[in-house]
Design a protein around this motif. Structure first.
Motif, PDB file in Angstrom:
ATOM      1  N   ILE A 115      -2.185  13.368  -2.205  1.00  0.00           N
ATOM      2  CA  ILE A 115      -1.423  13.000  -3.404  1.00  0.00           C
ATOM      3  C   ILE A 115      -2.144  11.875  -4.124  1.00  0.00           C
ATOM      4  O   ILE A 115      -2.199  10.747  -3.644  1.00  0.00           O
ATOM      5  N   GLY A 142      -2.014  13.029 -13.371  1.00  0.00           N
ATOM      6  CA  GLY A 142      -2.660  12.965 -14.686  1.00  0.00           C
ATOM      7  C   GLY A 142      -3.534  14.171 -14.992  1.00  0.00           C
ATOM      8  O   GLY A 142      -3.596  15.126 -14.223  1.00  0.00           O
ATOM      9  N   HIS A 162     -11.490   3.547 -14.764  1.00  0.00           N
ATOM     10  CA  HIS A 162     -11.428   2.226 -15.403  1.00  0.00           C
ATOM     11  C   HIS A 162     -12.291   1.170 -14.710  1.00  0.00           C
ATOM     12  O   HIS A 162     -12.704   0.211 -15.327  1.00  0.00           O
ATOM     13  N   HIS A 207       2.864  16.213 -10.605  1.00  0.00           N
ATOM     14  CA  HIS A 207       3.483  14.946 -10.204  1.00  0.00           C
ATOM     15  C   HIS A 207       4.349  15.159  -8.963  1.00  0.00           C
ATOM     16  O   HIS A 207       5.378  15.836  -9.016  1.00  0.00           O
TER      17      HIS A 207
HETATM   18  C1  LIG Z   1      -9.849  -2.431 -15.494  1.00  0.00           C
HETATM   19  C2  LIG Z   1     -10.046  -2.319 -14.017  1.00  0.00           C
HETATM   20  C3  LIG Z   1     -11.222  -2.798 -13.429  1.00  0.00           C
HETATM   21  C4  LIG Z   1     -11.409  -2.710 -12.069  1.00  0.00           C
HETATM   22  N1  LIG Z   1     -12.586  -3.148 -11.531  1.00  0.00           N
HETATM   23  C5  LIG Z   1     -12.789  -3.072 -10.202  1.00  0.00           C
HETATM   24  C6  LIG Z   1     -14.014  -3.510  -9.619  1.00  0.00           C
HETATM   25  O1  LIG Z   1     -14.942  -3.930 -10.316  1.00  0.00           O
HETATM   26  N2  LIG Z   1     -14.156  -3.437  -8.268  1.00  0.00           N
HETATM   27  C7  LIG Z   1     -13.170  -2.954  -7.464  1.00  0.00           C
HETATM   28  O2  LIG Z   1     -13.336  -2.927  -6.255  1.00  0.00           O
HETATM   29  N3  LIG Z   1     -11.997  -2.511  -7.996  1.00  0.00           N
HETATM   30  C8  LIG Z   1     -11.796  -2.555  -9.339  1.00  0.00           C
HETATM   31  N4  LIG Z   1     -10.614  -2.115  -9.871  1.00  0.00           N
HETATM   32  C9  LIG Z   1      -9.579  -1.612  -8.952  1.00  0.00           C
HETATM   33  C10 LIG Z   1      -9.805  -0.183  -8.526  1.00  0.00           C
HETATM   34  O3  LIG Z   1      -9.838   0.650  -9.648  1.00  0.00           O
HETATM   35  C11 LIG Z   1      -8.676   0.224  -7.596  1.00  0.00           C
HETATM   36  O4  LIG Z   1      -8.683  -0.659  -6.510  1.00  0.00           O
HETATM   37  C12 LIG Z   1      -8.800   1.624  -7.015  1.00  0.00           C
HETATM   38  O5  LIG Z   1      -9.056   2.596  -7.983  1.00  0.00           O
HETATM   39  C13 LIG Z   1      -7.504   1.934  -6.289  1.00  0.00           C
HETATM   40  O6  LIG Z   1      -7.617   3.147  -5.619  1.00  0.00           O
HETATM   41  P1  LIG Z   1      -6.325   3.931  -5.180  1.00  0.00           P
HETATM   42  O7  LIG Z   1      -6.813   5.167  -4.531  1.00  0.00           O
HETATM   43  O8  LIG Z   1      -5.446   3.011  -4.422  1.00  0.00           O
HETATM   44  O9  LIG Z   1      -5.538   4.285  -6.539  1.00  0.00           O
HETATM   45  P2  LIG Z   1      -6.024   4.926  -7.905  1.00  0.00           P
HETATM   46  O10 LIG Z   1      -7.487   4.928  -8.028  1.00  0.00           O
HETATM   47  O11 LIG Z   1      -5.247   4.251  -8.968  1.00  0.00           O
HETATM   48  O12 LIG Z   1      -5.549   6.435  -7.804  1.00  0.00           O
HETATM   49  C14 LIG Z   1      -4.182   6.786  -7.711  1.00  0.00           C
HETATM   50  C15 LIG Z   1      -3.973   8.146  -8.362  1.00  0.00           C
HETATM   51  O13 LIG Z   1      -2.755   8.696  -7.891  1.00  0.00           O
HETATM   52  C16 LIG Z   1      -2.102   9.358  -8.948  1.00  0.00           C
HETATM   53  N5  LIG Z   1      -0.678   9.431  -8.621  1.00  0.00           N
HETATM   54  C17 LIG Z   1       0.202   8.402  -8.487  1.00  0.00           C
HETATM   55  N6  LIG Z   1       1.424   8.869  -8.164  1.00  0.00           N
HETATM   56  C18 LIG Z   1       1.322  10.213  -8.086  1.00  0.00           C
HETATM   57  C19 LIG Z   1       2.266  11.236  -7.796  1.00  0.00           C
HETATM   58  N7  LIG Z   1       3.543  10.966  -7.499  1.00  0.00           N
HETATM   59  N8  LIG Z   1       1.822  12.518  -7.806  1.00  0.00           N
HETATM   60  C20 LIG Z   1       0.524  12.811  -8.091  1.00  0.00           C
HETATM   61  N9  LIG Z   1      -0.397  11.864  -8.383  1.00  0.00           N
HETATM   62  C21 LIG Z   1       0.000  10.585  -8.366  1.00  0.00           C
HETATM   63  C22 LIG Z   1      -2.422   8.493 -10.133  1.00  0.00           C
HETATM   64  O14 LIG Z   1      -2.245   9.203 -11.345  1.00  0.00           O
HETATM   65  C23 LIG Z   1      -3.858   8.088  -9.873  1.00  0.00           C
HETATM   66  O15 LIG Z   1      -4.762   9.004 -10.459  1.00  0.00           O
HETATM   67  C24 LIG Z   1     -10.406  -2.160 -11.248  1.00  0.00           C
HETATM   68  C25 LIG Z   1      -9.252  -1.678 -11.818  1.00  0.00           C
HETATM   69  C26 LIG Z   1      -9.061  -1.756 -13.194  1.00  0.00           C
HETATM   70  C27 LIG Z   1      -7.814  -1.235 -13.778  1.00  0.00           C
END
Ligand SMILES: Cc1cc2nc3c(=O)[nH]c(=O)nc-3n(C[C@H](O)[C@H](O)[C@H](O)COP(=O)(O)OP(=O)(O)OC[C@H]3O[C@@H](n4cnc5c(N)ncnc54)[C@H](O)[C@@H]3O)c2cc1C
Ligand code: SF4
Lengths: 173, 522
Positions: free
Chosen positions: B16, B42, B96, B233
């Motif tokens: 997910i 998304g 991003h 979603h």
């Molecule tokens: C502007 C910006 C700059 C950044 N720069 C850095 C950096 O330089 N270095 C660094 O280490 N980190 C950086 N980060 C942080 C980094 O992007 C995040 O730590 C990382 O992407 C988180 O990974 P994740 O898998 O937890 O979540 P995400 O990458 O956010 O992925 C989660 C996904 O799950 C999907 N989702 C959520 N709920 C549901 C649902 N119910 N059903 C289906 N899909 C769902 C969302 O749509 C999303 O696509 C930055 C973040 C931002 C916003």
């Protein structure tokens, strides 16, 4: 006197000039124009006085002396709408009442920015002020035409980035 | 050939979310021959779709479904409906992200042992350590092509970096360089070198920056073992009477509710959506939500101690040109309680364009003090502070009274700074200002934290089931075939940007899942 006032120009003349300047299109009866008629703006729902007050208020909230009125006008033109009329009427009336209490004819005829700002500060928590201020954050600063005034260059992908265009050209360190 | 699996196929792993955690775990499993259905809320966007315009890009990529906020953090006042700035798209927030990719320091895996008992903090040691993680970090760095690791060279320094470097060296800082970045300094892994366009946050149009969107996702699909369903979603995770998860319910592209069966479910929706989903999946058997016997689901939300310092000089800097975050000062990242706080912080270059600067420099501010800062935009340099914040039980994601477009309760995010966070931020502001003053700044701006970009800790790892939600593999303590695969499994946040660690944990988790599946254990 405010810098923006109703001008005794014909609508046709204004239309011609505003189009030539790439500014706002005039389509109705009431209108606002810059003193030099470099641009003009028509209002249909709110009054010219109300629009002129909004433009002045916008400048007083985010004053940039190098940004022309035209950009502030673009930022607030959305208030000339039925669903904004009541908010604007009430807000401008409050500004004018405060100005009158301070011995002026109305808000836009207060000569000093500091005097107008003190009126705005007193109503800073009002819905009217917060709505106008909040809207300006994108309404003003997200206009691509104001970016060059700040030196900001916008997108660079179409030009191949800055790899050969000065990403590291700082020369005073 | 892109796979297509049946809704009733109960042999698949359902992932997910497709960001740093979910995108990587999906690809890694697919590479090992495991069948995966990845469900992503998304849409799909690739480099040619990305927009070099801050607000337009935000409109294209950001998660703007409703959320609510509480607590004394300023974000709750200035951006009450936007506690985080993260992506809703295939590839998640790796579209991003800026690419800063740092390993944890060894002691940061053992925060409780190292820092001791801190009042008000719910500290815990990770159930893993630096030695165990080292080989997984090696793999993650190779996958992301991190500069200054392996034999990869550093990026060239841009104007913003040069100002930071000069000031930092003048203060006596030693570990100052253009960062360890998941951005190519030379062609690598079929991705080209950085062109210094300066819109890293809006998605790299050259593909020079690593993102799951155009690496792990298509590569996983190419194996024929991964099916990614976008605009899907997930509403609820389902389980049977034995307490094992059996599949998920999700709203598809057309808004119809579908049910996908699963052998294993991996939750990777980022630190608001992952706990929200577990809480929204409450049932008669699990009235407090799935995997929540510890009552830790949603708690210990961390967002890193952040803030920015911008400074104005008498001459132009043009900080927006070139790589956004390729510049770092690491000297303050150490743990040195003599500074008045535990843990440490990094200082990294940062720039915003005029549209975002107007929104974030000092939200709500107006008048000449504010506008004269923007008038000097061309002469501005900027840095971002990222440091370890304290996990607190009351900083948490709960279900709000507000519902989203699917009728599901949204996440409420409650956050207040711990005194340690405040002390560290004040220290960092002072150091950041000193750096710029050392190169002749005429004015500095200690800028408050933005809506969170790093979101961590809401389903944390723990040795003991009563302390957290999942074990050292991200496997939930309560349900053997339910995994946490994103940043929400962080026990503590460390001073470093989190994504390299999220990716390393995802590679390691995929390895574990594949082994356990082969052994017939799950
Ligand atoms: C502007 C910006 C700059 C950044 N720069 C850095 C950096 O330089 N270095 C660094 O280490 N980190 C950086 N980060 C942080 C980094 O992007 C995040 O730590 C990382 O992407 C988180 O990974 P994740 O898998 O937890 O979540 P995400 O990458 O956010 O992925 C989660 C996904 O799950 C999907 N989702 C959520 N709920 C549901 C649902 N119910 N059903 C289906 N899909 C769902 C969302 O749509 C999303 O696509 C930055 C973040 C931002 C916003
Ligand atoms: S500066 Fe480099 S990494 Fe950032 S968007 Fe441009 S090409 Fe990509």
């Amino acid at each position: 006197m405010s810098k923006i006032e109703r001008q005794g120009l014909t609508r046709r003349a204004l239309l011609a000039r505003s189009v030539a300047a790439g500014a706002l299109v005039v389509t109705g009866a009431g209108f606002l124009a810059a003193p030099d008629a470099a641009w003009a703006m028509e209002v249909s729902v709110i009054s010219e006085h109300q629009m002129a007050t909004l433009i002045q208020m916008a400048r007083d909230i985010y004053p940039h002396d190098r940004i022309a009125d035209q950009f502030y006008a673009i930022a607030v033109k959305g208030y000339d709408a039925d669903d904004k009329k009541a908010l604007v009427e009430e807000g401008v009336a409050a500004l004018d009442a405060a100005a009158q209490a301070a011995g002026h004819a109305d808000y836009i005829s207060m000569g000093w920015e500091e005097d107008r700002v003190s009126i705005l500060q007193a109503m800073e928590d009002s819905g009217f002020f917060q709505t106008v201020r909040g809207g300006l954050v994108t309404g003003l600063y997200n206009q691509k035409d104001v970016w060059p005034i700040f030196g900001y260059e916008g997108e660079s992908f179409s030009k191949g980035g800055y790899i050969e265009r000065g990403f590291d050209d700082i020369n005073w360190l | 050939m892109v796979a297509k699996f049946d809704l009733t196929d109960d042999s698949v792993v359902v992932v997910i979310g497709t960001g740093a955690g979910g995108g990587v775990v999906s690809n890694e499993l697919a590479q090992k021959g495991v069948k995966v259905v990845a469900l992503e809320a998304g849409g799909r966007y690739l480099p040619e779709d990305y927009i070099n315009d801050e607000w337009e890009s935000f409109g294209q990529l950001a998660w703007t479904d409703p959320r609510t906020t509480s607590g004394d953090w300023r974000v709750a006042k200035d951006f009450s409906g936007l506690p985080a700035w993260i992506v809703k798209a295939v590839g998640g927030t790796t579209i991003h992200w800026a690419g800063a990719s740092l390993r944890f320091q060894d002691h940061e895996w053992k925060a409780k042992t190292t820092y001791g008992e801190i009042e008000g903090a719910n500290l815990l040691d990770w159930p893993i350590d630096a030695e165990e993680m080292a080989p997984w970090y090696d793999k993650a760095e190779a996958k992301l092509g991190v500069t200054r690791t392996g034999d990869r060279a550093g990026l060239p320094g841009n104007n913003n970096f040069k100002v930071l470097e000069k000031g930092a060296k003048a203060l006596g800082y030693e570990e100052v360089h253009t960062g360890r970045m998941a951005i190519n300094s030379a062609d690598y892994d079929d991705r080209m070198a950085c062109q210094q366009t300066g819109f890293c946050f809006q998605g790299c149009k050259w593909g020079a920056k690593w993102s799951a969107a155009y690496t792990d996702i298509p590569r996983g699909e190419a194996t024929g073992n991964l099916e990614v369903r976008d605009h899907a979603h997930v509403a609820r995770i389902l389980h049977d009477d034995s307490g094992k998860v059996t599949g998920v319910e999700y709203f598809d592209k057309d808004g119809n509710l579908q049910m996908q069966k699963a052998r294993i479910v991996c939750v990777a929706g980022n630190s608001f959506e992952s706990p929200r989903l577990l809480l929204n999946s409450a049932s008669e058997m699990f009235p407090n939500g799935l995997a929540n016997s510890s009552d830790q689901v949603g708690r210990n939300y961390m967002r890193h101690m952040t803030g920015s310092v911008y400074a104005v000089f008498d001459k132009p800097v043009r900080m927006w040109r070139g790589t956004t975050m390729a510049g770092i000062v690491r000297d303050e990242a150490r743990h040195d309680p003599s500074r008045g706080f535990v843990g440490g912080y990094e200082l990294e270059t940062l720039s915003l364009g005029i549209p975002f600067m107007a929104a974030f420099l000092n939200p709500g501010a107006w008048g000449r003090s504010f506008t004269s800062a923007l008038d000097s935009y061309e002469n501005m340099a900027g840095l971002w502070i990222v440091g370890e914040d304290m996990p607190q039980a009351t900083n948490r994601v709960t279900l709000s009274d507000v519902k989203d477009q699917w009728g599901l309760p949204v996440a409420n995010v409650n956050f207040s700074d711990h005194p340690n966070d405040v002390a560290m931020r004040n220290h960092a502001y002072a150091q950041g200002e000193a750096i710029y003053n050392a190169v002749g700044a005429t004015r500095t701006f200690p800028t408050p934290p933005y809506p969170s970009t790093h979101n961590l800790g809401t389903n944390r790892m723990s040795e003991k089931p009563e302390d957290g939600v999942c074990n050292k593999w991200g496997q939930t303590h309560d349900i053997a075939n339910l995994f946490i695969s994103d940043g929400s499994q962080f026990t503590t946040g460390a001073a470093e940007n989190p994504t390299l660690t999220i990716v390393a944990l995802a590679i390691r988790q995929a390895d574990f899942i594949a082994r356990e599946m082969a052994a017939g254990n799950i």
